[in-house]
Design a protein around this motif. Structure first.
Motif, PDB file in Angstrom:
ATOM      1  N   HIS A 157       1.258   0.605   5.661  1.00 39.76           N
ATOM      2  CA  HIS A 157       1.854   1.904   5.976  1.00 39.76           C
ATOM      3  C   HIS A 157       1.352   2.951   4.984  1.00 39.76           C
ATOM      4  CE1 HIS A 157       4.582  -0.894   8.031  1.00 39.76           C
ATOM      5  NE2 HIS A 157       4.815   0.113   8.868  1.00 39.76           N
ATOM      6  N   VAL A 158       1.390   4.204   5.428  1.00 38.72           N
ATOM      7  CA  VAL A 158       0.838   5.301   4.627  1.00 38.72           C
ATOM      8  C   VAL A 158       1.908   6.369   4.419  1.00 38.72           C
ATOM      9  CG1 VAL A 158      -1.027   6.991   4.454  1.00 38.72           C
ATOM     10  CG2 VAL A 158      -1.378   4.883   5.773  1.00 38.72           C
ATOM     11  N   PRO A 159       2.148   6.785   3.163  1.00 39.67           N
ATOM     12  CA  PRO A 159       3.047   7.923   2.946  1.00 39.67           C
ATOM     13  C   PRO A 159       2.408   9.202   3.478  1.00 39.67           C
ATOM     14  CG  PRO A 159       2.580   6.732   0.895  1.00 39.67           C
ATOM     15  CD  PRO A 159       1.595   6.268   1.911  1.00 39.67           C
ATOM     16  N   VAL A 160       3.167   9.966   4.260  1.00 37.25           N
ATOM     17  CA  VAL A 160       2.605  11.158   4.903  1.00 37.25           C
ATOM     18  C   VAL A 160       3.572  12.330   4.786  1.00 37.25           C
ATOM     19  CG1 VAL A 160       1.896  12.180   7.110  1.00 37.25           C
ATOM     20  CG2 VAL A 160       1.225   9.847   6.559  1.00 37.25           C
ATOM     21  N   LYS A 161       2.991  13.501   4.510  1.00 32.65           N
ATOM     22  CA  LYS A 161       3.725  14.761   4.538  1.00 32.65           C
ATOM     23  C   LYS A 161       3.046  15.651   5.573  1.00 32.65           C
ATOM     24  CE  LYS A 161       4.481  16.388   0.490  1.00 32.65           C
ATOM     25  NZ  LYS A 161       4.130  17.036  -0.798  1.00 32.65           N
ATOM     26  N   VAL A 162       3.812  16.101   6.571  1.00 35.35           N
ATOM     27  CA  VAL A 162       3.262  16.951   7.628  1.00 35.35           C
ATOM     28  C   VAL A 162       3.941  18.316   7.546  1.00 35.35           C
ATOM     29  CG1 VAL A 162       2.863  17.240  10.089  1.00 35.35           C
ATOM     30  CG2 VAL A 162       2.878  14.942   9.100  1.00 35.35           C
ATOM     31  N   ILE A 163       3.128  19.356   7.407  1.00 31.51           N
ATOM     32  CA  ILE A 163       3.647  20.710   7.233  1.00 31.51           C
ATOM     33  C   ILE A 163       3.071  21.605   8.320  1.00 31.51           C
ATOM     34  CG2 ILE A 163       3.794  22.695   5.661  1.00 31.51           C
ATOM     35  CD1 ILE A 163       3.101  20.590   3.400  1.00 31.51           C
ATOM     36  N   ALA A 164       3.937  22.295   9.045  1.00 32.07           N
ATOM     37  CA  ALA A 164       3.498  23.237  10.073  1.00 32.07           C
ATOM     38  C   ALA A 164       3.722  24.652   9.567  1.00 32.07           C
ATOM     39  CB  ALA A 164       4.269  23.023  11.368  1.00 32.07           C
ATOM     40  N   THR A 165       2.654  25.437   9.490  1.00 28.30           N
ATOM     41  CA  THR A 165       2.768  26.823   9.028  1.00 28.30           C
ATOM     42  C   THR A 165       1.621  27.649   9.568  1.00 28.30           C
ATOM     43  OG1 THR A 165       2.875  28.273   7.081  1.00 28.30           O
ATOM     44  CG2 THR A 165       1.530  26.296   6.884  1.00 28.30           C
ATOM     45  N   PHE A 199       0.816  -1.215   0.000  1.00 29.57           N
ATOM     46  CA  PHE A 199       0.000   0.000   0.000  1.00 29.57           C
ATOM     47  C   PHE A 199       0.850   1.266   0.000  1.00 29.57           C
ATOM     48  CE2 PHE A 199      -2.497   3.345   2.074  1.00 29.57           C
ATOM     49  CZ  PHE A 199      -3.673   3.290   1.341  1.00 29.57           C
ATOM     50  N   VAL A 200       1.932   1.256   0.741  1.00 27.43           N
ATOM     51  CA  VAL A 200       2.776   2.446   0.893  1.00 27.43           C
ATOM     52  C   VAL A 200       3.390   2.891  -0.435  1.00 27.43           C
ATOM     53  CG1 VAL A 200       4.914   1.209   1.456  1.00 27.43           C
ATOM     54  CG2 VAL A 200       4.519   3.505   2.389  1.00 27.43           C
ATOM     55  N   VAL A 201       3.589   1.954  -1.380  1.00 24.76           N
ATOM     56  CA  VAL A 201       4.169   2.338  -2.669  1.00 24.76           C
ATOM     57  C   VAL A 201       3.103   2.483  -3.748  1.00 24.76           C
ATOM     58  CG1 VAL A 201       6.416   1.328  -2.178  1.00 24.76           C
ATOM     59  CG2 VAL A 201       4.658  -0.086  -3.273  1.00 24.76           C
ATOM     60  N   LEU A 202       1.899   2.048  -3.463  1.00 26.85           N
ATOM     61  CA  LEU A 202       0.817   2.152  -4.444  1.00 26.85           C
ATOM     62  C   LEU A 202      -0.034   3.406  -4.261  1.00 26.85           C
ATOM     63  CD1 LEU A 202      -0.450  -1.562  -4.460  1.00 26.85           C
ATOM     64  CD2 LEU A 202       0.988  -0.433  -6.172  1.00 26.85           C
ATOM     65  N   ASN A 203       0.126   4.071  -3.097  1.00 28.72           N
ATOM     66  CA  ASN A 203      -0.728   5.212  -2.773  1.00 28.72           C
ATOM     67  C   ASN A 203       0.057   6.515  -2.855  1.00 28.72           C
ATOM     68  OD1 ASN A 203      -2.124   7.092  -0.485  1.00 28.72           O
ATOM     69  ND2 ASN A 203      -3.626   5.746  -1.438  1.00 28.72           N
ATOM     70  N   ASN A 204      -0.623   7.593  -3.310  1.00 21.95           N
ATOM     71  CA  ASN A 204       0.036   8.899  -3.431  1.00 21.95           C
ATOM     72  C   ASN A 204       0.308   9.546  -2.083  1.00 21.95           C
ATOM     73  OD1 ASN A 204       0.156   8.883  -6.227  1.00 21.95           O
ATOM     74  ND2 ASN A 204      -1.902   9.753  -6.436  1.00 21.95           N
ATOM     75  N   GLY A 205      -0.415   9.107  -1.035  1.00 27.04           N
ATOM     76  CA  GLY A 205      -0.122   9.602   0.293  1.00 27.04           C
ATOM     77  C   GLY A 205      -1.040  10.714   0.779  1.00 27.04           C
ATOM     78  N   ILE A 206      -0.729  11.178   1.974  1.00 28.25           N
ATOM     79  CA  ILE A 206      -1.544  12.146   2.716  1.00 28.25           C
ATOM     80  C   ILE A 206      -0.726  13.409   2.945  1.00 28.25           C
ATOM     81  CG2 ILE A 206      -2.851  12.535   4.839  1.00 28.25           C
ATOM     82  CD1 ILE A 206      -3.909  10.136   3.293  1.00 28.25           C
ATOM     83  N   THR A 207      -1.388  14.567   2.829  1.00 23.51           N
ATOM     84  CA  THR A 207      -0.749  15.832   3.194  1.00 23.51           C
ATOM     85  C   THR A 207      -1.535  16.465   4.333  1.00 23.51           C
ATOM     86  OG1 THR A 207       0.020  16.194   0.928  1.00 23.51           O
ATOM     87  CG2 THR A 207       0.003  18.100   2.399  1.00 23.51           C
TER      88      THR A 207
END
Length: 547
Positions: free
Chosen positions: A310-318, A260-268
């Motif tokens: 597992h899930v690809p995740v991008k976490v941005i603090a702004t 799943f981790v390589v098949l999914n575009n992930g979460i922002t």
């Protein structure tokens, strides 16, 4: 109403007018509050049920009932009577008298079950909250009384789950405190990389987390998904289209779920604040700006989620709103959403937010662009917080002469966003005027200065006040004339006596069209009612005759 607010805030995180869910007042089945929540949204009409069905093709339902007692103890007899009233609400052949509000909610309930083929994975949840000023101690006698009545509800076979929630003084206080705070989540994020310094960004990490940790971020704690986390997503969950079906199949498959981790575009995820302690990350006031579909499918398929997912995740603090808007625009490009739509939902709303708070204290309003945006801010009256759906409806009723549409399903006006509504060329004054008029009218309803029986025609009243105070002809909303036109209305609304007279005069127009005992939401939604209102204002001919 306080108990209903506390109970509802546990499952719905946007600002609401709690009077919409208050039932008490005789012939109320011994129930103080009822909320019917579809796909995370409290529903107030049959049309809204149909709108949810049409827009998403599926329905996730919770029926919530609230009873509050000032007693310092929990009474078994009182609890049993309350649960009997809930059972009567769902009865095919009810015997107890019911007031108009309960009857209208039963019609909504019946419409929900008429569309049972669209229940996502299970039947509705029935959540029953009983509140007192005392303390729940798991008394065996009370537990037995509750179980006996809950078994009756379960035997109807209408629900996937029946939840009894005792709320004593401590639980009420904790729920209220949670309602004032922005959403916070803590999760394990060991596999992360700190991105280089980025202008306008406090911190940013990229990596992957286990799906079980990700579910902690999106679950609301009472068995559902926090819908408020996805308000910056232009598209809501699209049910099981081919893409979402494929995501579900991947998680369901023992052979594929580890990929799943390589098949999914992930979460922002965009958060207003972020802190780290070793492998733990704490985020607050956050939005999931990309990954709405993935999030919902993961939640739906959580019975198959194990340590391999597992899930690809991008976490941005702004804190930089321009950066947030750029991220939302960029991450939604893959959906069929135009740049104009995104700009209208983000940029124009931001300008309105600044304009609303620029007014003096007594005239100031707060446009809530994000869920619970002002929850933790001290000194702000809840009634002065305006949500985007409320603003869109008030504006459509007052300045687009579409009050009957404003009474319908909130998504019905969405296609107009970016053109007729939130047009970047529009002046800001008409939007503030509509919001303030709605705020003032609700104030008069609450204190009894305007009889609440006129509530079904509240958006018609906004239109009438505009026409009678400033004249029926609405200027081009992109011109200076729109500013002056709106200012004329505001000057009347800011004066308490003038505002009350304006709305009282507006109710007299309604009285000339319909007997007040016949005024209902369904009647107000009908086009002929609007035609007759316009005829009384001298703007169009009477139906079948002349003005």
């Amino acid at each position: 109403m306080f108990a209903t607010y506390c109970a509802l805030s546990e499952v719905h995180h946007d600002s609401v007018d709690i009077t919409d869910f208050h039932i008490g007042g005789g012939a109320d089945l011994g129930i103080d509050g009822i909320a019917i929540i579809l796909n995370g949204t409290p529903i107030n009409s049959v049309e809204e049920v149909q709108g949810q069905m049409d827009s998403s093709g599926h329905v996730d339902v919770m029926f919530m009932f609230v009873q509050a007692k000032s007693s310092s103890s929990f009474s078994g007899e009182s609890i049993a009577n309350f649960l009997d009233g809930v059972d009567e609400f769902f009865s095919e052949n009810p015997r107890l008298p019911m007031n108009d509000r309960v009857v209208s909610l039963r019609l909504i309930m019946e419409e929900v079950y008429a569309n049972s083929s669209k229940f996502k994975k299970s039947k509705p949840v029935c959540r029953v909250c009983y509140a007192t000023t005392g303390r729940w101690t798991d008394d065996p006698y009370l537990i037995a009384k509750v179980e006996k009545s809950v078994d009756v509800l379960r035997s109807t076979n209408l629900f996937s789950d029946v939840q009894f929630v005792p709320m004593g003084a401590d639980e009420l206080q904790e729920a209220y405190q949670r309602s004032k705070n922005s959403v916070t989540a803590e999760f394990a994020f060991a596999n992360k990389v700190l991105l280089p310094p980025i202008d306008g960004v406090d911190e940013a990490y990229f990596g992957w987390i286990s799906a079980t940790e990700y579910l902690k971020i999106i679950e609301d704690g009472v068995g559902g998904v926090r819908k408020s986390l996805f308000t910056d997503n232009v598209r809501d969950f699209q049910s099981y289209n081919p893409v979402n079906t494929e995501i579900y199949s991947t998680i369901e498959s023992k052979n594929d779920r580890g990929r799943f981790v390589v098949l999914n575009n992930g979460i922002t995820i965009v958060a207003r604040s972020l802190s780290t302690t070793r492998d733990k990350v704490i985020i607050s006031d956050y939005q999931i700006v990309n990954g709405c579909q993935t999030s919902h499918v993961l939640f739906e398929a959580k019975e198959y989620v194990d340590e391999t997912v597992h899930v690809p995740v991008k976490v941005i603090a702004t804190q930089n709103e321009d950066v947030v808007n750029r991220i939302v625009t960029a991450t939604n490009r893959q959906t069929q959403v135009t740049t104009d739509d995104l700009h209208a939902r983000l940029g124009f709303a931001k300008k309105l937010e600044s304009y609303f708070v620029a007014h003096d204290d007594k005239e100031r309003l707060y446009l809530e662009r994000r869920s619970r945006q002002y929850a933790a801010v001290q000194g702000i009256e809840k009634v002065r917080i305006v949500t985007k759906p409320q603003l869109i409806k008030a504006f459509a009723g007052m300045f687009l002469n579409e009050p009957h549409r404003a009474l319908g399903y909130s998504g019905e006006l969405d296609p107009w966003v970016g053109s007729k509504i939130f047009n970047d060329l529009h002046k800001l004054e008409p939007y503030y005027t509509a919001a303030y008029a709605h705020y003032k009218l609700e104030f008069f309803f609450r204190n009894g200065a305007i009889d609440s029986v006129y509530k079904p025609a509240r958006f018609h009243l906004l239109m009438i006040v505009r026409s009678q105070v400033a004249g029926p002809a609405i200027p081009d909303l992109t011109t200076r004339k729109a500013e002056k036109y709106s200012q004329t209305i505001c000057e009347s609304l800011w004066d308490g006596a003038k505002a009350l007279k304006a709305f009282s005069d507006a109710t007299q127009v309604v009285d000339k069209v319909v007997q007040i005992e016949d005024l209902s939401r369904d009647y107000a939604k009908a086009r002929p009612f609007l035609d007759d209102i316009n005829a009384q204002l001298g703007t169009v001919p009477l139906r079948g005759g002349s003005a």
